[in-house]
Scaffold this motif. Structure first.
Motif, PDB file in Angstrom:
ATOM      1  N   GLY A   8       0.811  -1.212   0.000  1.00 19.99           N
ATOM      2  CA  GLY A   8       0.000   0.000   0.000  1.00 19.99           C
ATOM      3  C   GLY A   8       0.843   1.260   0.000  1.00 19.99           C
ATOM      4  O   GLY A   8       0.547   2.224  -0.711  1.00 19.99           O
ATOM      5  N   MET A   9       1.894   1.274   0.791  1.00 21.71           N
ATOM      6  CA  MET A   9       2.759   2.453   0.844  1.00 21.71           C
ATOM      7  C   MET A   9       3.454   2.676  -0.497  1.00 21.71           C
ATOM      8  O   MET A   9       3.576   3.809  -0.972  1.00 21.71           O
ATOM      9  CB  MET A   9       3.787   2.302   1.975  1.00 21.71           C
ATOM     10  CG  MET A   9       4.560   3.564   2.254  1.00 21.71           C
ATOM     11  SD  MET A   9       3.557   5.020   2.658  1.00 21.71           S
ATOM     12  CE  MET A   9       3.056   4.629   4.323  1.00 21.71           C
ATOM     13  N   LYS A  10       3.866   1.593  -1.130  1.00 19.65           N
ATOM     14  CA  LYS A  10       4.503   1.702  -2.454  1.00 19.65           C
ATOM     15  C   LYS A  10       3.516   2.287  -3.466  1.00 19.65           C
ATOM     16  O   LYS A  10       3.841   3.222  -4.210  1.00 19.65           O
ATOM     17  CB  LYS A  10       4.991   0.322  -2.906  1.00 19.65           C
ATOM     18  CG  LYS A  10       5.625   0.299  -4.280  1.00 19.65           C
ATOM     19  CD  LYS A  10       6.078  -1.131  -4.630  1.00 19.65           C
ATOM     20  CE  LYS A  10       6.706  -1.226  -5.995  1.00 19.65           C
ATOM     21  NZ  LYS A  10       5.785  -1.034  -7.099  1.00 19.65           N
ATOM     22  N   PRO A  34      -3.669   4.293  13.697  1.00 22.32           N
ATOM     23  CA  PRO A  34      -4.531   3.184  13.267  1.00 22.32           C
ATOM     24  C   PRO A  34      -5.311   3.508  11.985  1.00 22.32           C
ATOM     25  O   PRO A  34      -5.482   2.642  11.122  1.00 22.32           O
ATOM     26  CB  PRO A  34      -5.475   2.974  14.452  1.00 22.32           C
ATOM     27  CG  PRO A  34      -4.724   3.485  15.637  1.00 22.32           C
ATOM     28  CD  PRO A  34      -3.935   4.657  15.101  1.00 22.32           C
ATOM     29  N   PHE A  35      -5.761   4.747  11.845  1.00 22.14           N
ATOM     30  CA  PHE A  35      -6.479   5.146  10.631  1.00 22.14           C
ATOM     31  C   PHE A  35      -5.543   5.147   9.430  1.00 22.14           C
ATOM     32  O   PHE A  35      -5.893   4.649   8.353  1.00 22.14           O
ATOM     33  CB  PHE A  35      -7.108   6.531  10.810  1.00 22.14           C
ATOM     34  CG  PHE A  35      -7.745   7.047   9.549  1.00 22.14           C
ATOM     35  CD1 PHE A  35      -8.953   6.541   9.113  1.00 22.14           C
ATOM     36  CD2 PHE A  35      -7.121   8.017   8.793  1.00 22.14           C
ATOM     37  CE1 PHE A  35      -9.537   6.997   7.937  1.00 22.14           C
ATOM     38  CE2 PHE A  35      -7.681   8.491   7.620  1.00 22.14           C
ATOM     39  CZ  PHE A  35      -8.905   7.977   7.189  1.00 22.14           C
ATOM     40  N   GLN A  36      -4.352   5.705   9.591  1.00 25.36           N
ATOM     41  CA  GLN A  36      -3.386   5.730   8.500  1.00 25.36           C
ATOM     42  C   GLN A  36      -3.014   4.315   8.056  1.00 25.36           C
ATOM     43  O   GLN A  36      -2.866   4.045   6.866  1.00 25.36           O
ATOM     44  CB  GLN A  36      -2.138   6.524   8.903  1.00 25.36           C
ATOM     45  CG  GLN A  36      -2.392   8.001   9.081  1.00 25.36           C
ATOM     46  CD  GLN A  36      -2.791   8.679   7.779  1.00 25.36           C
ATOM     47  OE1 GLN A  36      -2.287   8.363   6.703  1.00 25.36           O
ATOM     48  NE2 GLN A  36      -3.721   9.617   7.871  1.00 25.36           N
ATOM     49  N   GLY A  42      -5.857  -0.944   3.330  1.00 30.60           N
ATOM     50  CA  GLY A  42      -7.129  -1.185   2.649  1.00 30.60           C
ATOM     51  C   GLY A  42      -7.243  -0.491   1.303  1.00 30.60           C
ATOM     52  O   GLY A  42      -7.358  -1.135   0.263  1.00 30.60           O
ATOM     53  N   ALA A  43      -7.204   0.844   1.350  1.00 34.44           N
ATOM     54  CA  ALA A  43      -7.373   1.600   0.106  1.00 34.44           C
ATOM     55  C   ALA A  43      -6.196   1.400  -0.844  1.00 34.44           C
ATOM     56  O   ALA A  43      -6.373   1.069  -2.012  1.00 34.44           O
ATOM     57  CB  ALA A  43      -7.558   3.087   0.410  1.00 34.44           C
ATOM     58  N   TRP A  44      -4.982   1.606  -0.310  1.00 32.27           N
ATOM     59  CA  TRP A  44      -3.808   1.576  -1.179  1.00 32.27           C
ATOM     60  C   TRP A  44      -3.248   0.176  -1.386  1.00 32.27           C
ATOM     61  O   TRP A  44      -2.802  -0.167  -2.477  1.00 32.27           O
ATOM     62  CB  TRP A  44      -2.733   2.533  -0.657  1.00 32.27           C
ATOM     63  CG  TRP A  44      -3.240   3.934  -0.672  1.00 32.27           C
ATOM     64  CD1 TRP A  44      -3.662   4.681   0.397  1.00 32.27           C
ATOM     65  CD2 TRP A  44      -3.465   4.745  -1.828  1.00 32.27           C
ATOM     66  NE1 TRP A  44      -4.118   5.898  -0.029  1.00 32.27           N
ATOM     67  CE2 TRP A  44      -4.004   5.973  -1.400  1.00 32.27           C
ATOM     68  CE3 TRP A  44      -3.256   4.551  -3.193  1.00 32.27           C
ATOM     69  CZ2 TRP A  44      -4.332   7.002  -2.270  1.00 32.27           C
ATOM     70  CZ3 TRP A  44      -3.574   5.580  -4.058  1.00 32.27           C
ATOM     71  CH2 TRP A  44      -4.110   6.781  -3.603  1.00 32.27           C
ATOM     72  N   GLY A  45      -3.266  -0.655  -0.357  1.00 31.73           N
ATOM     73  CA  GLY A  45      -2.693  -1.997  -0.448  1.00 31.73           C
ATOM     74  C   GLY A  45      -3.621  -3.027  -1.054  1.00 31.73           C
ATOM     75  O   GLY A  45      -3.180  -4.078  -1.497  1.00 31.73           O
TER      76      GLY A  45
END
Length: 127
Positions: A8-10, A34-36, A42-45
């Protein structure tokens, strides 16, 4: 960190750019970690890292959904991301035309206003 977090971070960095992600990471606190983590995994990964549809299509969907639900705050960020996802101005206006018909003209109108401002900033044009 999980593999989903790292993926997700990538993806987040590829779509939003290092500068944006670095600012978000620097602003992160114990309270919102926790939100980050949730949005990174979820969204990015998950969503944004999937190959089922293109990032261009994801940009168009995301912008349309943000506008349709009245979540305007993230529209400029996702307009800027279009430069990396391949969604063109024509793609974006088509997404907002769908919003006008299916979710309401005022929502589309506001989203278009934000997009115009953001494109002008990106192009170095005074508004």
């Amino acid at each position: 960190m999980t593999g989903r977090y790292e993926t997700g971070m990538k993806t987040r960095r590829e779509v939003l750019g290092d500068a944006h992600v670095d600012r978000a990471e620097a602003a992160k606190t114990d309270f919102d970690t926790p939100f980050q983590t949730l949005i990174t995994e979820g969204a990015w990964g998950t969503l944004w890292s999937s190959d089922e549809i293109s990032r261009r299509e994801r940009s168009m969907l995301t912008l349309a959904l943000l506008a349709a639900t009245g979540n305007f705050e993230e529209i400029p960020m996702h307009i800027r991301a279009c430069a990396k996802t391949g969604a063109t101005k024509e793609d974006v206006i088509q997404a907002f035309l769908h919003v006008a018909v299916y979710a309401g003209v005022p929502k589309a109108n506001h989203a278009i206003k934000l997009a115009k401002q953001t494109y002008a900033e990106m192009e170095g044009v005074n508004t």
